[in-house]
Design a protein around this motif. Sequence first.
Motif, short mmCIF file in Angstrom:
data_model
loop_
_atom_site.label_atom_id
_atom_site.label_comp_id
_atom_site.label_asym_id
_atom_site.label_seq_id
_atom_site.Cartn_x
_atom_site.Cartn_y
_atom_site.Cartn_z
N LYS A 276 0.85 -1.21 0.00
CA LYS A 276 0.00 0.00 0.00
C LYS A 276 0.88 1.25 0.00
CE LYS A 276 -4.02 -2.17 2.14
NZ LYS A 276 -4.84 -2.19 0.91
N GLN A 277 1.75 1.30 -0.99
CA GLN A 277 2.72 2.38 -1.03
C GLN A 277 3.07 2.74 -2.47
OE1 GLN A 277 7.12 1.68 -0.09
NE2 GLN A 277 6.50 2.86 1.71
N SER A 278 3.27 4.03 -2.71
CA SER A 278 3.81 4.51 -3.96
C SER A 278 5.07 5.30 -3.65
CB SER A 278 2.81 5.38 -4.71
OG SER A 278 3.39 5.92 -5.88
N LEU A 279 6.10 5.09 -4.46
CA LEU A 279 7.33 5.87 -4.36
C LEU A 279 7.48 6.72 -5.61
CD1 LEU A 279 9.81 3.16 -3.01
CD2 LEU A 279 8.50 4.85 -1.71
N PHE A 280 7.90 7.96 -5.39
CA PHE A 280 8.09 8.92 -6.47
C PHE A 280 9.56 9.31 -6.47
CE2 PHE A 280 6.78 12.18 -9.39
CZ PHE A 280 7.56 13.29 -9.11
N HIS A 281 10.24 9.05 -7.60
CA HIS A 281 11.67 9.29 -7.68
C HIS A 281 11.94 10.40 -8.70
CE1 HIS A 281 12.40 5.36 -5.70
NE2 HIS A 281 11.39 4.95 -6.45
N ILE A 282 12.86 11.28 -8.35
CA ILE A 282 13.40 12.25 -9.31
C ILE A 282 14.90 11.97 -9.39
CG2 ILE A 282 13.70 14.67 -9.93
CD1 ILE A 282 11.39 15.35 -8.06
N THR A 283 15.35 11.55 -10.54
CA THR A 283 16.79 11.29 -10.70
C THR A 283 17.50 12.56 -11.17
OG1 THR A 283 16.43 10.55 -12.97
CG2 THR A 283 16.40 8.87 -11.26
N ALA A 284 18.80 12.61 -10.91
CA ALA A 284 19.61 13.78 -11.30
C ALA A 284 18.90 15.07 -10.90
CB ALA A 284 19.91 13.75 -12.79
N SER A 285 18.54 15.16 -9.64
CA SER A 285 17.70 16.27 -9.19
C SER A 285 18.39 17.63 -9.39
CB SER A 285 17.35 16.09 -7.71
OG SER A 285 18.51 16.01 -6.92
N GLN A 286 17.55 18.63 -9.60
CA GLN A 286 18.01 20.00 -9.86
C GLN A 286 17.30 20.95 -8.91
OE1 GLN A 286 16.71 20.51 -13.89
NE2 GLN A 286 17.99 18.85 -14.67
N PRO A 287 17.90 22.09 -8.61
CA PRO A 287 17.20 23.06 -7.74
C PRO A 287 15.80 23.41 -8.24
CG PRO A 287 19.50 23.67 -7.95
CD PRO A 287 19.29 22.50 -8.88
N ALA A 288 15.61 23.40 -9.55
CA ALA A 288 14.28 23.70 -10.12
C ALA A 288 13.24 22.64 -9.77
CB ALA A 288 14.38 23.85 -11.63
N ASP A 289 13.67 21.50 -9.27
CA ASP A 289 12.73 20.46 -8.84
C ASP A 289 12.16 20.74 -7.45
OD1 ASP A 289 14.91 17.98 -10.30
OD2 ASP A 289 13.13 18.92 -11.18
N SER A 290 12.70 21.74 -6.79
CA SER A 290 12.22 22.09 -5.45
C SER A 290 10.76 22.53 -5.53
CB SER A 290 13.07 23.21 -4.84
OG SER A 290 14.41 22.79 -4.70
N ALA A 291 9.92 21.88 -4.77
CA ALA A 291 8.47 22.13 -4.79
C ALA A 291 7.84 21.22 -3.76
CB ALA A 291 7.87 21.86 -6.17
N THR A 292 6.55 21.30 -3.62
CA THR A 292 5.80 20.34 -2.82
C THR A 292 5.15 19.34 -3.76
OG1 THR A 292 5.39 21.90 -1.02
CG2 THR A 292 3.88 20.04 -1.20
N TYR A 293 5.25 18.07 -3.42
CA TYR A 293 4.72 17.02 -4.26
C TYR A 293 3.57 16.33 -3.53
CZ TYR A 293 8.68 17.86 -7.27
OH TYR A 293 9.58 18.46 -8.12
N LEU A 294 2.45 16.24 -4.25
CA LEU A 294 1.22 15.68 -3.68
C LEU A 294 0.89 14.36 -4.35
CD1 LEU A 294 -1.04 18.89 -3.96
CD2 LEU A 294 0.50 18.29 -2.10
N ILE B 232 13.37 20.00 -1.19
CA ILE B 232 14.34 21.10 -1.38
C ILE B 232 15.60 20.49 -1.95
CG2 ILE B 232 15.69 22.90 -0.25
CD1 ILE B 232 13.50 22.82 1.99
N ILE B 233 15.97 20.96 -3.14
CA ILE B 233 17.20 20.49 -3.79
C ILE B 233 18.27 21.57 -3.60
CG2 ILE B 233 18.27 19.66 -5.90
CD1 ILE B 233 15.98 17.89 -4.89
N LYS B 234 19.32 21.19 -2.92
CA LYS B 234 20.37 22.17 -2.62
C LYS B 234 21.46 22.11 -3.68
CE LYS B 234 19.67 21.95 2.36
NZ LYS B 234 20.31 21.67 3.67
N PRO B 235 21.91 23.31 -4.15
CA PRO B 235 22.97 23.32 -5.17
C PRO B 235 24.28 22.81 -4.61
CG PRO B 235 21.94 25.50 -4.90
CD PRO B 235 21.42 24.62 -3.82
#
Lengths: 113, 116
Positions: A71-89, A110-113
């Motif tokens: 009963k779980q979903s995982l959300f992955h962002i690879t090679a993350s960038q500061p522009a990916d900083s946001a709230t994910y629902l 929060i993606i830190k440079p």
Amino acid sequence: SQKIEQNSEALNIQEGKTATLTCNYTNYSPAYLQWYRQDPGRGPVFLLLIRENEKEKRKERLKVTFDTTLKQSLFHITASQPADSATYLCALDISRSNYQLIWGAGTKLIIKP
Amino acid sequence: DVKVTQSSRYLVKRTGEKVFLECVQDMDHENMFWYRQDPGLGLRLIYFSYDVKMKEKGDIPEGYSVSREKKERFSLILESASTNQTSMYLCASSFEPPSSYNSPLHFGNGTRLTVT
């Protein structure tokens, strides 16, 4: 009652690393699950949908998995960038009604440079 | 791209006032929704409409009403605003019901309502 949980604490990730966000739910067997991104002062924007019979869905640097046993979903962002900083629902279908989704409160990334 | 426009970004109203929140979508979508978003809580559905003049209650309809006289416009009405209705209000639309595979919700940028 149906419950959907996302990490309430912000997730801090170093630029270039993979960010993984979690969405857990209880008491239901959804037909599908959606992920949205929300920037401050903006409405949510749809990213991906995954069905119960799909293990994994990809879109560019994004990957979603759906484990109906856990009963779980995982959300992955690879090679993350500061522009990916946001709230994910995440939003869960209650398939008895065509119009009802149950929403998590979101995880701030929060993606830190 | 679908555009969902909410008429006001910020509103400040007094307790007891009648408040109108307007939403317009430009993609001929059948379905429109009003949600409220509060810190620490997921989006909660107030009302939705699947056709002109049709409306259905969501999870938290108390204290609200809606109007859909035209396909592109969906209005949320607070008959007598109260301080516990201070919130972010989000309008959304979709071509098919959310249970359809290829019909995600398209959101406006929200109206932040403060009731004093």
